[in-house]
Design a protein around this motif. Structure first.
Motif, PDB file in Angstrom:
ATOM      1  N   GLN A 162      14.965 -25.428 -19.952  1.00 15.16           N
ATOM      2  CA  GLN A 162      16.330 -25.077 -20.366  1.00 15.16           C
ATOM      3  C   GLN A 162      17.212 -24.721 -19.167  1.00 15.16           C
ATOM      4  O   GLN A 162      18.434 -24.733 -19.268  1.00 15.16           O
ATOM      5  CB  GLN A 162      16.297 -23.900 -21.344  1.00 15.16           C
ATOM      6  CG  GLN A 162      15.604 -24.221 -22.657  1.00 15.16           C
ATOM      7  CD  GLN A 162      15.429 -23.005 -23.547  1.00 15.16           C
ATOM      8  OE1 GLN A 162      15.932 -21.933 -23.268  1.00 15.16           O
ATOM      9  NE2 GLN A 162      14.674 -23.171 -24.626  1.00 15.16           N
ATOM     10  N   GLU A 193       8.966 -14.084 -11.108  1.00 11.48           N
ATOM     11  CA  GLU A 193       9.009 -13.645 -12.509  1.00 11.48           C
ATOM     12  C   GLU A 193       9.028 -14.828 -13.468  1.00 11.48           C
ATOM     13  O   GLU A 193       8.556 -14.756 -14.586  1.00 11.48           O
ATOM     14  CB  GLU A 193      10.247 -12.765 -12.737  1.00 11.48           C
ATOM     15  CG  GLU A 193      10.221 -12.005 -14.052  1.00 11.48           C
ATOM     16  CD  GLU A 193      11.500 -11.229 -14.308  1.00 11.48           C
ATOM     17  OE1 GLU A 193      12.585 -11.715 -13.961  1.00 11.48           O
ATOM     18  OE2 GLU A 193      11.397 -10.127 -14.872  1.00 11.48           O
ATOM     19  N   PHE A 199       4.020 -23.516 -15.364  1.00 15.08           N
ATOM     20  CA  PHE A 199       4.015 -22.765 -16.623  1.00 15.08           C
ATOM     21  C   PHE A 199       4.581 -21.374 -16.390  1.00 15.08           C
ATOM     22  O   PHE A 199       4.474 -20.827 -15.291  1.00 15.08           O
ATOM     23  CB  PHE A 199       2.585 -22.654 -17.169  1.00 15.08           C
ATOM     24  CG  PHE A 199       1.939 -23.983 -17.416  1.00 15.08           C
ATOM     25  CD1 PHE A 199       2.109 -24.632 -18.620  1.00 15.08           C
ATOM     26  CD2 PHE A 199       1.171 -24.601 -16.427  1.00 15.08           C
ATOM     27  CE1 PHE A 199       1.521 -25.877 -18.847  1.00 15.08           C
ATOM     28  CE2 PHE A 199       0.579 -25.837 -16.646  1.00 15.08           C
ATOM     29  CZ  PHE A 199       0.749 -26.474 -17.858  1.00 15.08           C
ATOM     30  N   GLN A 200       5.109 -20.790 -17.453  1.00 14.30           N
ATOM     31  CA  GLN A 200       5.726 -19.468 -17.329  1.00 14.30           C
ATOM     32  C   GLN A 200       4.715 -18.338 -17.396  1.00 14.30           C
ATOM     33  O   GLN A 200       3.605 -18.495 -17.917  1.00 14.30           O
ATOM     34  CB  GLN A 200       6.718 -19.257 -18.472  1.00 14.30           C
ATOM     35  CG  GLN A 200       8.090 -19.830 -18.209  1.00 14.30           C
ATOM     36  CD  GLN A 200       9.011 -19.534 -19.357  1.00 14.30           C
ATOM     37  OE1 GLN A 200       8.790 -19.998 -20.467  1.00 14.30           O
ATOM     38  NE2 GLN A 200      10.061 -18.766 -19.092  1.00 14.30           N
ATOM     39  N   VAL A 201       5.151 -17.195 -16.914  1.00 12.34           N
ATOM     40  CA  VAL A 201       4.373 -15.973 -17.100  1.00 12.34           C
ATOM     41  C   VAL A 201       4.417 -15.598 -18.579  1.00 12.34           C
ATOM     42  O   VAL A 201       5.447 -15.730 -19.232  1.00 12.34           O
ATOM     43  CB  VAL A 201       4.954 -14.821 -16.249  1.00 12.34           C
ATOM     44  CG1 VAL A 201       4.289 -13.503 -16.593  1.00 12.34           C
ATOM     45  CG2 VAL A 201       4.783 -15.122 -14.769  1.00 12.34           C
ATOM     46  N   ALA A 202       3.273 -15.166 -19.108  1.00 11.07           N
ATOM     47  CA  ALA A 202       3.204 -14.737 -20.509  1.00 11.07           C
ATOM     48  C   ALA A 202       2.162 -13.638 -20.613  1.00 11.07           C
ATOM     49  O   ALA A 202       1.355 -13.441 -19.699  1.00 11.07           O
ATOM     50  CB  ALA A 202       2.832 -15.913 -21.392  1.00 11.07           C
ATOM     51  N   LEU A 203       2.180 -12.944 -21.715  1.00 15.22           N
ATOM     52  CA  LEU A 203       1.268 -11.806 -21.853  1.00 15.22           C
ATOM     53  C   LEU A 203       0.050 -12.087 -22.729  1.00 15.22           C
ATOM     54  O   LEU A 203      -0.943 -11.400 -22.626  1.00 15.22           O
ATOM     55  CB  LEU A 203       2.020 -10.598 -22.429  1.00 15.22           C
ATOM     56  CG  LEU A 203       3.085 -10.004 -21.503  1.00 15.22           C
ATOM     57  CD1 LEU A 203       3.773  -8.844 -22.183  1.00 15.22           C
ATOM     58  CD2 LEU A 203       2.468  -9.552 -20.193  1.00 15.22           C
ATOM     59  N   GLY A 204       0.138 -13.047 -23.607  1.00 13.97           N
ATOM     60  CA  GLY A 204      -1.019 -13.296 -24.472  1.00 13.97           C
ATOM     61  C   GLY A 204      -0.589 -13.510 -25.896  1.00 13.97           C
ATOM     62  O   GLY A 204       0.484 -13.067 -26.302  1.00 13.97           O
ATOM     63  N   GLY A 211       4.453 -18.795 -13.652  1.00 14.99           N
ATOM     64  CA  GLY A 211       3.086 -18.350 -13.856  1.00 14.99           C
ATOM     65  C   GLY A 211       2.137 -19.280 -13.133  1.00 14.99           C
ATOM     66  O   GLY A 211       2.098 -19.324 -11.909  1.00 14.99           O
ATOM     67  N   VAL A 212       1.404 -20.079 -13.891  1.00 16.06           N
ATOM     68  CA  VAL A 212       0.457 -21.001 -13.287  1.00 16.06           C
ATOM     69  C   VAL A 212       1.183 -22.234 -12.757  1.00 16.06           C
ATOM     70  O   VAL A 212       2.040 -22.803 -13.420  1.00 16.06           O
ATOM     71  CB  VAL A 212      -0.564 -21.479 -14.323  1.00 16.06           C
ATOM     72  CG1 VAL A 212      -1.565 -22.439 -13.698  1.00 16.06           C
ATOM     73  CG2 VAL A 212      -1.277 -20.306 -14.921  1.00 16.06           C
ATOM     74  N   TYR A 223       7.308 -26.191 -18.252  1.00 16.83           N
ATOM     75  CA  TYR A 223       6.897 -25.778 -19.599  1.00 16.83           C
ATOM     76  C   TYR A 223       7.543 -24.445 -19.981  1.00 16.83           C
ATOM     77  O   TYR A 223       8.176 -23.800 -19.158  1.00 16.83           O
ATOM     78  CB  TYR A 223       5.368 -25.703 -19.660  1.00 16.83           C
ATOM     79  CG  TYR A 223       4.756 -27.067 -19.470  1.00 16.83           C
ATOM     80  CD1 TYR A 223       4.542 -27.913 -20.550  1.00 16.83           C
ATOM     81  CD2 TYR A 223       4.472 -27.543 -18.191  1.00 16.83           C
ATOM     82  CE1 TYR A 223       4.030 -29.197 -20.375  1.00 16.83           C
ATOM     83  CE2 TYR A 223       3.948 -28.816 -18.000  1.00 16.83           C
ATOM     84  CZ  TYR A 223       3.727 -29.638 -19.100  1.00 16.83           C
ATOM     85  OH  TYR A 223       3.229 -30.897 -18.922  1.00 16.83           O
ATOM     86  N   GLY A 224       7.308 -24.065 -21.231  1.00 17.66           N
ATOM     87  CA  GLY A 224       7.943 -22.852 -21.735  1.00 17.66           C
ATOM     88  C   GLY A 224       9.440 -23.092 -21.875  1.00 17.66           C
ATOM     89  O   GLY A 224       9.876 -24.148 -22.342  1.00 17.66           O
ATOM     90  N   THR A 225      10.216 -22.123 -21.439  1.00 11.27           N
ATOM     91  CA  THR A 225      11.674 -22.286 -21.507  1.00 11.27           C
ATOM     92  C   THR A 225      12.252 -22.710 -20.162  1.00 11.27           C
ATOM     93  O   THR A 225      13.474 -22.764 -20.001  1.00 11.27           O
ATOM     94  CB  THR A 225      12.347 -20.969 -21.958  1.00 11.27           C
ATOM     95  OG1 THR A 225      11.955 -19.924 -21.071  1.00 11.27           O
ATOM     96  CG2 THR A 225      11.965 -20.613 -23.377  1.00 11.27           C
TER      97      THR A 225
END
Lengths: 573, 80
Positions: free
Chosen positions: B14, B47, B74-79, B50-51, B9-11
């Motif tokens: 790619q 880096e 899933f990627q790391v994200a801040l909110g 994430g989850v 998920y996320g980028t």
């Protein structure tokens, strides 16, 4: 550095230099310190004693990227305490370039009258009659004002919800494309503006009188370092431009923290239909925009432009929080319906979070079935029509809970939670409970710590300390005027050092290494002090009972942070 | 050997030109492989990651992967 004081009672406008007591403050720092100093804490939020303050960030209008943020503050009719609500668009940069530190709206218009404030390219402000604009929704209103005053202006305005003085009413600001789709949404500040009899503020975007930067070269160097950090960061440099804030939906859902069906489940079955990935795919297929600049000075471009099947504009920007409140929270898994609800809220001038949660409470109480998108659209339209139920809905989830005598109302200090369940992200519960703003994710979001594995989301240990640090940092960012999505750069020692150098260069005085934290603490202390004088106590710093008693699937956990830990959050060393 | 299905998920997709979002990736690992082994094989750093959800539950790097497991990263994200 000037304040524009607008007295709605006698319809006068006065300009004054910024008093020394407010020097070095902008944004939330200025609104909160000024409210604490000038607004009687026990006053009626909708009465003449309250003040509505619009303050661009300390660095808004400078060359620093992502500083197009404005803080709007007042005593809140929703929480009964101090409120700062933050918006993007063009107005913060425009005020900064006019050298205007804040607009302070005082008093109350004579009954039945409606006004608007117009600020020209020289920074001269005049009050004009706006009675012909009564009842207008924000899209038509903004278009008319930009036609009347010219396209080189930007607008902050209220819709019907603000005129009705409803506690979920927002103040909408126009974006880079002149649409009123940015919102200072939380806390009912649109109602305060409506109570003052102020329909709109029109600000020239042609100002050339920004406050001087004491050391332009040092500022430029530090600004470059911060911009590079934002672009290099995978979240701000890649994920947000590709998927927008909705890109986090899958991760939050995977953590079992996506409150669904009025916070009775932590996972939403239809999440893949409304995720950031699904949104981006749909916009690519329809010719919408997944990478869109909504705010001036922005280099992240997290905004999007949602279009219908024919490619016609529906709304901008469809954000994570709205996709949650108008989606999972009410059981709707259709992006077209969610986009329509987002547009309606912007047009009527409503907080999408508080309104979505209010509908979720109504659905949970049996008023309408979960998942009924058409019923949701009809409910929001009722707000604009001013029906009895519309007024209840427009006053937020607590009002709806009282109406239906329903206990499960996910709100603190009257304000609804956001898209992170406190039982599956305990630290968000700490922030919701203790924030001076009521339940507010932007006051101290710990998602990044959970996703990075730096903090265990289900355990109570460490949550209060983490929330305190986050709340201090967020208050400082809101003062500086840096978008909180870009704010991650100051989390690193290098980024914080660059920001401190930048503040020194801007203000012409050497800032201590801990200046940013000190700034945040000063703001939180002013806010807490105001709230205490307004009558809020430790009992108001608690989550609703059901978060302690009803386990949330799939983890089947409850909120377990102790009251003693909550009471220590605002203890600063 | 075990075989697991991975969705990104996320980028993250790619990074892998042949990635099919409908089917995900089918990855073969040695017996007893862990979540950390999987992310290493996919060249995903801390880096990036994430989850990690393993059959619908949040997994830790040291968790062992059962055969036929379904994994979402899933990627790391801040909110938001």
């Amino acid at each position: 550095m000037k304040l524009i004081r607008v007295n709605m009672t006698d319809q006068t406008v006065q300009v004054e230099d910024v008093p020394q007591q407010y020097a070095g403050l902008g944004g939330r720092g200025l609104t909160s310190v000024m409210i604490d100093a000038e607004v009687p804490p026990q006053c009626d939020p909708l009465g003449p004693e309250n003040k509505l303050i619009l303050a661009p960030g300390l660095l808004s209008g400078t060359p620093l990227v992502n500083t197009g943020r404005i803080s709007i503050g007042a005593k809140s009719p929703l929480t009964g305490g101090i409120k700062e609500s933050n918006s993007g668009g063009k107005i913060a940069t425009s005020l900064g370039k006019l050298g205007i530190t804040a607009i302070v709206v005082e008093g109350r218009s004579p009954a039945g009258t409606l006004g608007m404030l117009v600020i020209d390219p020289s920074g001269n402000a005049v009050l004009k009659d706006a009675s012909a604009l009564k009842g207008m929704r924000t899209y038509a209103l903004s278009a008319k004002l930009l036609q009347d005053f010219g396209p080189k202006n930007t607008v902050a305005c209220i819709g019907p919800a603000g005129e009705l003085q409803l506690a979920s009413a927002s103040i909408q600001t126009t974006d880079v494309d002149d649409r009123p789709c940015r919102a200072a949404a939380r806390g009912g500040l649109g109602a305060v503006m409506g109570a003052k009899g102020l329909k709109a503020v029109v600000v020239s975007t042609e100002g050339k009188n920004a406050d001087a930067i004491a050391d332009p070269e040092a500022f430029k160097e530090a600004a470059k370092a911060i911009a590079q950090s934002i672009q290099k960061n995978p979240f701000t440099g890649q994920m947000l431009p590709a998927l927008g804030t909705a890109g986090i939906l899958g991760g939050v859902n995977a953590l079992g923290a996506f409150p669904s069906y009025n916070a009775t489940k932590g996972v939403f079955d239809g999440w893949e239909k409304i995720s950031g990935e699904a949104l981006a795919k749909r916009m690519q297929e329809r010719g919408g925009k997944t990478k869109h600049m909504g705010c001036s000075q922005c280099i992240i471009h997290c905004s999007n432009e949602y279009v219908d099947e024919k490619g016609a504009y529906v709304t901008s920007s469809l954000e994570y929080e709205t996709i949650w409140s108008m989606g999972g929270m009410i059981g709707v898994d259709d992006l077209d319906t969610i986009a329509q609800l987002d547009f309606l809220c912007d047009d009527i001038g409503l907080d999408t979070i508080n309104t979505g949660v209010a509908m979720a409470v109504a659905m949970d109480a049996g008023h309408k079935p979960f998942g009924d998108g058409a019923a949701a659209i009809a409910m929001v339209e009722e707000v604009a029509l001013g029906t009895d139920f519309g007024k209840i809905l427009g006053n937020g989830p607590v009002a709806v809970g009282k109406h239906f005598n329903h206990h499960r109302v996910p709100a603190v200090k009257g304000q609804s939670i956001a898209a992170y369940d406190p039982r599956a992200m305990q630290g968000l519960g700490v922030t919701y409970a203790t924030s001076t703003m009521g339940a507010d994710h932007t006051a101290g979001n710990l998602l990044g710590l959970y996703l990075a594995g730096a903090l265990k989301p289900l355990e109570p240990e460490g949550q209060a300390d983490a929330s305190r640090v986050a709340q201090i940092t967020m208050a400082a960012l809101d003062c500086i005027g840096l978008c909180i999505l870009a704010g991650g750069v100051v989390a690193s020692a290098k980024g914080r050092e660059a920001m401190t150098r930048m503040l020194s260069a801007k203000l012409g005085q050497e800032m201590a290494p801990d200046a940013i934290s000190a700034m945040g603490v000063r703001i939180l202390q002013a806010e807490k002090g105001f709230n205490t004088k307004a009558g809020l106590t430790a009992k108001d710093d608690r989550l609703p009972r059901f978060f302690y008693e009803e386990p949330l699937p799939p983890h089947n956990t409850v909120f377990t942070v102790t009251d003693a830990d909550l009471d220590k959050v605002y203890t600063f060393r | 050997m075990i075989t697991v299905t991975v969705k990104l998920y996320g980028t993250l997709p790619q990074r892998m030109p042949a990635y099919d979002p409908q089917r995900g990736l089918v990855v073969t690992l040695g017996p007893g492989a862990t979540v950390a082994d999987l992310t290493r094989q996919l060249n995903l750093t801390a880096e990036d990651t994430g989850v990690v959800a393993l059959d619908g539950r949040v997994a830790q790097p040291e968790d062992r992967l059962p055969n036929d497991a379904h994994i979402r990263i899933f990627q790391v994200a801040l909110g938001g």
